[in-house]
Structures are given as structure tokens and as C-alpha cells.
Design a protein around this motif. Structure first.
Motif, PDB file in Angstrom:
ATOM      1  N   ARG A  80      61.919  72.640  26.660  1.00 40.91           N
ATOM      2  CA  ARG A  80      61.022  73.488  27.465  1.00 40.91           C
ATOM      3  C   ARG A  80      59.719  72.763  27.786  1.00 40.91           C
ATOM      4  N   ARG A  81      59.187  72.028  26.828  1.00 34.15           N
ATOM      5  CA  ARG A  81      57.965  71.245  27.080  1.00 34.15           C
ATOM      6  C   ARG A  81      58.226  70.164  28.127  1.00 34.15           C
ATOM      7  N   ASP A  84      58.367  71.817  31.520  1.00 37.21           N
ATOM      8  CA  ASP A  84      56.987  72.119  31.914  1.00 37.21           C
ATOM      9  C   ASP A  84      56.277  70.861  32.405  1.00 37.21           C
ATOM     10  N   ASP A  85      56.506  69.736  31.721  1.00 38.98           N
ATOM     11  CA  ASP A  85      55.886  68.475  32.111  1.00 38.98           C
ATOM     12  C   ASP A  85      56.383  68.029  33.478  1.00 38.98           C
ATOM     13  N   ARG A  87      57.373  69.932  35.871  1.00 43.26           N
ATOM     14  CA  ARG A  87      56.732  70.816  36.858  1.00 43.26           C
ATOM     15  C   ARG A  87      55.286  70.400  37.097  1.00 43.26           C
ATOM     16  N   ARG A  88      54.551  70.117  36.015  1.00 43.04           N
ATOM     17  CA  ARG A  88      53.147  69.694  36.156  1.00 43.04           C
ATOM     18  C   ARG A  88      53.049  68.403  36.959  1.00 43.04           C
TER      19      ARG A  88
END
Length: 197
Positions: A80-81, A84-85, A87-88
Motif C-alpha cells: 500500500r505504501r 501511494d508512492d 501515485r505521489r
């Protein structure tokens, strides 16, 4: 677990706030988590691993399960991290630092360093050229040592889908290795792209 204590005792101590117990869990899982993130192309795998273990620390009190369930839960957080990375990074430009420090680079036996780098470079190239879903399945199965069912939970996929992705990914890697060229992974993994060339 390298403490010599039963997993349940280490987990209970970590949930009660014992630093030594959390450190034991971290030492056991961090190398595989960081490797998973690195081979998935995370820009800062160590930072993402740290974020993962902050998530583990904050959620550990409510965790219930055995050692394999903990491993699956930790890799779910790591995945999940990673997402998220991605996406960022997709929302903002990335700056490349060409003046990377030499600290932490291999040293000593030049031949051994070269062989390690060649092996590592081949692994990175092979993993980097696999489609994301195949790479995720293979890394979770091999690096994280998760079952097919656990990989399905981490990625939100069915067991059949995980098995198919694993089979295709391993076939692609095997073909590239048999041909002696990790660069052939692209053609094996993406036959339609090869046909367009």
C-alpha cells in the motif's frame, strides 16, 4: 525469529510496547520489505520501508494471528505504501541526483564487487521489465515468502489470478535466462510489443 523465543511471546511483548520485541520483528522482516520495495522501483525504498514499519508499529496492538499472518500483514502495508508512492510520484516531477555519495558502496575485492553488481543488475533488469502485476506476485512469493492466498489478499486478487500471474512471470524469466539475455524479458512478457517492433 532470531530471538530464540517463541513468536507468540515476541509478538505479545511488541504489542505491550517492548522495544526489543519490535526490534526483533523489524530485523526479521525489514530486509525482505526493503528488497521488495527496491525491486519494484521505489525511488526511496529505505524511506518507504520506514513508513511501512511506522504503520506496523501503530497497528500492531490490534493485530491477531501467527507469524505467517504477520508477514502477510506487513507486506500488505508495504504494498500500500508503494502504491501511494507511485501515485505521489505520478503527480509531481522527479529530480535525479547524479552526485550520489560513494558512502555505502561495495569495496574490497574488486572481482567480487563486480560479480555482485552484475548479479544485482540482472535481477533488477529482469524484475524491472516484468509487468507490474507479475513482478508483484513473484516478489511477494519469493522475497516475502507468502502463500498464494496471502499474495491474493495483499494484491486484492483471486487465487487463480495470482497463480496465472506467477506462472506467466516465471515463464518469462526462465525464457530470458535460457536465452542468456535478461533484456529479452520485454519480448517474452509483452509479445504484442515485440510484434510491433
Amino acid at each position: 525469529m532470531g530471538t530464540g523465543l517463541p513468536f507468540d511471546d515476541v509478538l505479545a511483548a511488541a504489542q505491550a510496547g517492548a522495544a526489543w520485541a519490535f526490534e526483533a520483528l523489524y530485523r526479521d522482516l525489514a530486509p525482505a520489505v526493503t528488497g521488495y520495495l527496491r525491486l519494484h522501483g521505489a525511488a526511496e525504498p529505505d524511506d518507504l520501508a520506514s513508513e511501512t514499519f511506522i504503520g506496523v508499529l501503530t497497528g500492531l496492538g490490534s493485530f491477531r494471528g501467527d507469524e505467517t499472518a504477520l508477514r502477510a500483514w506487513v507486506f500488505t502495508i508495504a504494498h500500500r505504501r508503494l502504491v501511494d508512492d507511485w501515485r505521489r510520484r505520478g503527480r509531481r516531477p522527479q529530480v535525479c541526483d547524479d552526485d550520489a555519495p560513494l558512502a555505502g558502496q561495495p569495496g574490497g575485492d574488486t572481482e567480487e564487487d563486480a560479480l555482485v553488481r552484475l548479479g544485482t543488475a540482472d535481477v533488477h533488469r529482469l524484475c524491472g521489465q516484468l509487468p507490474t502485476d507479475q513482478r508483484a506476485v513473484i516478489l511477494l512469493r519469493i522475497l516475502a515468502d507468502l502463500t498464494v492466498e496471502q499474495v491474493g489478499q495483499v494484491l486484492g486478487r483471486s487465487v487463480g489470478s495470482v497463480k496465472a500471474l506467477q506462472r506467466r512471470g516465471l515463464r518469462t524469466v526462465r525464457t530470458a535466462l535460457d536465452d542468456g539475455s535478461p533484456d529479452r524479458v520485454v519480448a517474452a512478457a509483452h509479445p504484442s510489443a515485440a510484434a510491433r517492433r
